[in-house]
Design an enzyme around this catalytic site. Sequence first.
Site, short mmCIF file in Angstrom:
data_model
loop_
_atom_site.label_atom_id
_atom_site.label_comp_id
_atom_site.label_asym_id
_atom_site.label_seq_id
_atom_site.Cartn_x
_atom_site.Cartn_y
_atom_site.Cartn_z
N HIS A 1 -42.34 16.91 19.79
CA HIS A 1 -42.07 18.45 19.23
C HIS A 1 -41.03 19.19 20.26
O HIS A 1 -40.96 20.37 20.17
CB HIS A 1 -43.23 19.43 18.88
CG HIS A 1 -44.38 18.41 18.45
ND1 HIS A 1 -45.46 17.59 19.06
CD2 HIS A 1 -44.64 18.24 17.01
CE1 HIS A 1 -46.17 17.08 18.23
NE2 HIS A 1 -45.78 17.50 17.03
N GLY B 1 -7.40 0.21 13.31
CA GLY B 1 -6.92 0.04 14.79
C GLY B 1 -7.78 -1.01 15.43
O GLY B 1 -7.61 -1.75 16.23
N ILE B 2 -9.10 -0.68 15.23
CA ILE B 2 -9.93 -1.51 16.15
C ILE B 2 -10.19 -2.88 15.60
O ILE B 2 -10.24 -3.63 16.77
CB ILE B 2 -11.30 -0.70 16.08
CG1 ILE B 2 -12.24 -1.22 17.30
CG2 ILE B 2 -12.10 -0.95 14.93
CD1 ILE B 2 -13.61 -0.40 17.56
#
Lengths: 571, 571
Positions: free
Chosen positions: B217, B399-400
């Site tokens: 919590h 891109g990757i």
Amino acid sequence: MTRLFNDPAAFADEMTQGFADAASRWVQRIPGGVVRSTRSEDQQVALVIGGGSGHYPAFGGLVGPGIAHGAAMGNLFASPSAHQVYSVAKAADQGRGVLLSYGNYAGDVLHFTQAQDRLNAEGHDVRTVLVTDDIWSAPRERIDQRRGIAGDLAVFKVAGAAAEAGYDLDGVERVARLANARTRSFGVAFSGCTLPGADAPLFEVPEGRMAVGLGIHGEPGIDEVDIPTAAGLAEMFVTKLLEELPDGVSLGGARVVPILNGLGSVKYEELFVVYRTVHRLLAERGAVVVEPEVGELCTSFDMAGCSLTLLWLDEELETLWTAPADTPGYRKGSVAPQRHVEVHVDAADEEQPIGPASDESRALGRAIADGLDAVAGALDDAADDLGRMDQVAGDGDHGIGMQRGSRAARDAAHRAVDGGAGARTVLAHAAEAWSDKAGGTSGAIWAEILRTVGEALGDESTADAAAVATGVTAAKDAVMAFGKAKVGDKTMVDAMVPFADALAAAVAGGRGLADAWDRATTGAEGAAQGTADLVATLGRARSHGEKSIGTPDPGAVSFALVCRTIHRTLG
Amino acid sequence: MTRLFNDPAAFADEMTQGFADAASRWVQRIPGGVVRSTRSEDQQVALVIGGGSGHYPAFGGLVGPGIAHGAAMGNLFASPSAHQVYSVAKAADQGRGVLLSYGNYAGDVLHFTQAQDRLNAEGHDVRTVLVTDDIWSAPRERIDQRRGIAGDLAVFKVAGAAAEAGYDLDGVERVARLANARTRSFGVAFSGCTLPGADAPLFEVPEGRMAVGLGIHGEPGIDEVDIPTAAGLAEMFVTKLLEELPDGVSLGGARVVPILNGLGSVKYEELFVVYRTVHRLLAERGAVVVEPEVGELCTSFDMAGCSLTLLWLDEELETLWTAPADTPGYRKGSVAPQRHVEVHVDAADEEQPIGPASDESRALGRAIADGLDAVAGALDDAADDLGRMDQVAGDGDHGIGMQRGSRAARDAAHRAVDGGAGARTVLAHAAEAWSDKAGGTSGAIWAEILRTVGEALGDESTADAAAVATGVTAAKDAVMAFGKAKVGDKTMVDAMVPFADALAAAVAGGRGLADAWDRATTGAEGAAQGTADLVATLGRARSHGEKSIGTPDPGAVSFALVCRTIHRTLG
């Protein structure tokens, strides 16, 4: 965002290995993905699924008895290669043929098709059923160009159950195609996921806005709107999906499986709040809900989004949907024969009776209810401050707990007053409501206080200052026994003990209630200030990086606030 | 953050209703929470669990055959009231007594104890076993003051299985106490959850930092450190937990259940990467892992955090842990008898042979591998730009994907060269690696290009400019057939067609390879610029709020970049 990784380039490989380690009861890792580590007695048609990684439990998490026989697991959000698909499908084939099933994405189609061609050339009987459930990715005229999203589960589950039931490849292919034709999904998103090692999310949705129809890899949606309420979203989902009933389905009496899927960080509790309205709306429109699913069944890392899928059943699909399954990420099936029962709760347990009361006690009850109005108002105003103080050492819910409890107590008190209750009963009802709605430690303690004071006041007698002081002292004793706290433990007791003692002394010394209460409150406020100072000091220490598990809670502060508020109503 | 709600004050109530609607196969809602909607033939000791809401599947999600008989469901993060616990426990009691089990928090202890007192007074036999697994919440000397976190599941599962097996209340209490004594957990967090309607998270952890020992919590942790690698976190978890073995456990041969629990937005893939190292470390230290769990079993809305729990088994606990269970949030058990199998994958499927080659072709293979060095370097530099372009209309992974594919192709090419491969074989190995590691559409297409060009070059002949041009033209045809794209579709084909045509024309016109390649590349760059301009325009339109599902992908841009890079190596 993705925080836990080693070398981002090795993420998919390490994830697959960790998954196979954790799930060895179901799967075995082989080049290209995973296949079952178990075998049933009879040979089955093999269901081979797959796609990019990052969608757990899709796809490896769905391999096991009752669903898939293997999953080709590509790199993050990238289709597996033809070689991977080939390797998995070949290992999964039990000699009765292979059904390839996967979401309709260009890369997946290229690689799975290459693999299928190679396997067919080598003499394996391999077929394909694409999943095309996402209604926003293409219009109905081009339904076979739609993407596959969480409807994957519906198609895989049906096909896998058919294989488990001994269907031949023609049969498995037929029901998979039927399930796909009867499955529709609608997704929304609030924010994108950030892949391991990337420095920005794949996409962003403005704060407070929701992308409609956005794909599970961040493919553009169709619209952007303000975030609706949970009920509003459920209505949007159901209305749109019911506009596009599959051929052969008419609403009245139609049996349907809703799958409310969380993509990663829209959590279970939110999904249940949305589901509540989905369930009601489907029933209102005449559909019969069958074994729904609410959970994370096709994710996109921690993308904030969710989707509703509807699988419209016929008799055969229902048998297959409800059949058992046992996979790492989706399990279904009974432990031992159970019979359905209806539990009846005795209504008498739920209500406290309102007994007889004198007119004087009823008037006092009304004054108490009015006092609770003021208390609830003061706690409303103070809730944020109390919450912040509680965050220093606790879980930050003291303010909201006191607010919920006092509101509920106020409402229950007024209802009891309207029912003719005297002081004791008004406080008993208020106590029960405070405890019920606030929960937590403070809820239990305040319920005890109200109940104990009420006992001292009774429902019959005219209560005087002495009765109040007696009640408060009894409440103090009860609270100390109950919570086992002593003065100096930095809890509410620090304020309550001086308050009760000073009140009793002042009343015994002949002062009127309002005056005695005022003096006692001043003492409580001194203790509360001590707590507040300590909390502030600890808060500063924590903001400088020091950590300690401390005990101060703002119970003394809220106690003094309640006392001062009551004092004003005693005027 | 929590985004989907109606009235925040009604959240817990609506959540409970939606949960009960979705999970009616297992549970029925009654005042205070849920109880099972099914009954087994024999009467059982009833296991009643509970706590605040916001931790799904804890607590309602664990009600069903094999685990709990009822769950008292409090408000968000607030203990249920005594009245709620009483109501649920009374409805769950089948006449053989009730075991209350829950995490050790002050509010829960107060309310459950009040309920227990009332039930005992009414003649129900009710006992309590608190869960105290969180090692950071109190030192070992005060072990019974520790909080309960994800170890809840271990205790509940064991106690529920014992009840299912027909144990009496003494027996169920005994094994629950034993399970708790043998359960230890260690949690970390990266950011807090925001409750419905709240305007700030319950707590915050600075960017890049990790709170150690923080409660579910947001109770303060014990320390704050930089976020470690996944392996580093696993090491921290295991090392600390092995320092505190329960009485009677010694490591060599000890059997242990690891439960790697995600709190909400640390997702499955990350957990599996962490688990990979946990699994290895436990094995290295001599422990035997039994039926681990990796998933979300005790959450805190969308809190970013995770914990590792270790349940140290004895023979009885192992029988109970591995017994079937069927609840909304945790299911375990076999569908039909399965036998474990080991799948053997033929290693011959995995490697392409390196055949004979001429010296000239070997030299050319070496030049190709060197060219792939340059290509991989150029794609490394361009990966971010290509990814951003792909985000406009696709999923941002171009891109990757190109980066991964070209690196793998480079490495495979060099390995093939070292093995004595000629040009065709070097390109074939590079193609396979590119496809395998990149996945996706671009992976499949680049593999096709390399493979096709390789076929034209062969392993024997001296390749000349004409052979290269022939290979490129064949590759162009293959790609067009494969992907079904035409010039103008805004894919790589837009650049590849003019490139191949110009190369063939220039070579036919008698130009040398470097010169012809330069001219052809210039044409490809023109097409790439057209794509880049379109993407930029669409990107601006989208940032102004316009949405469209467009088709431009940056394949033409990366194609031109590769061509230009190769041209430089032809020098």
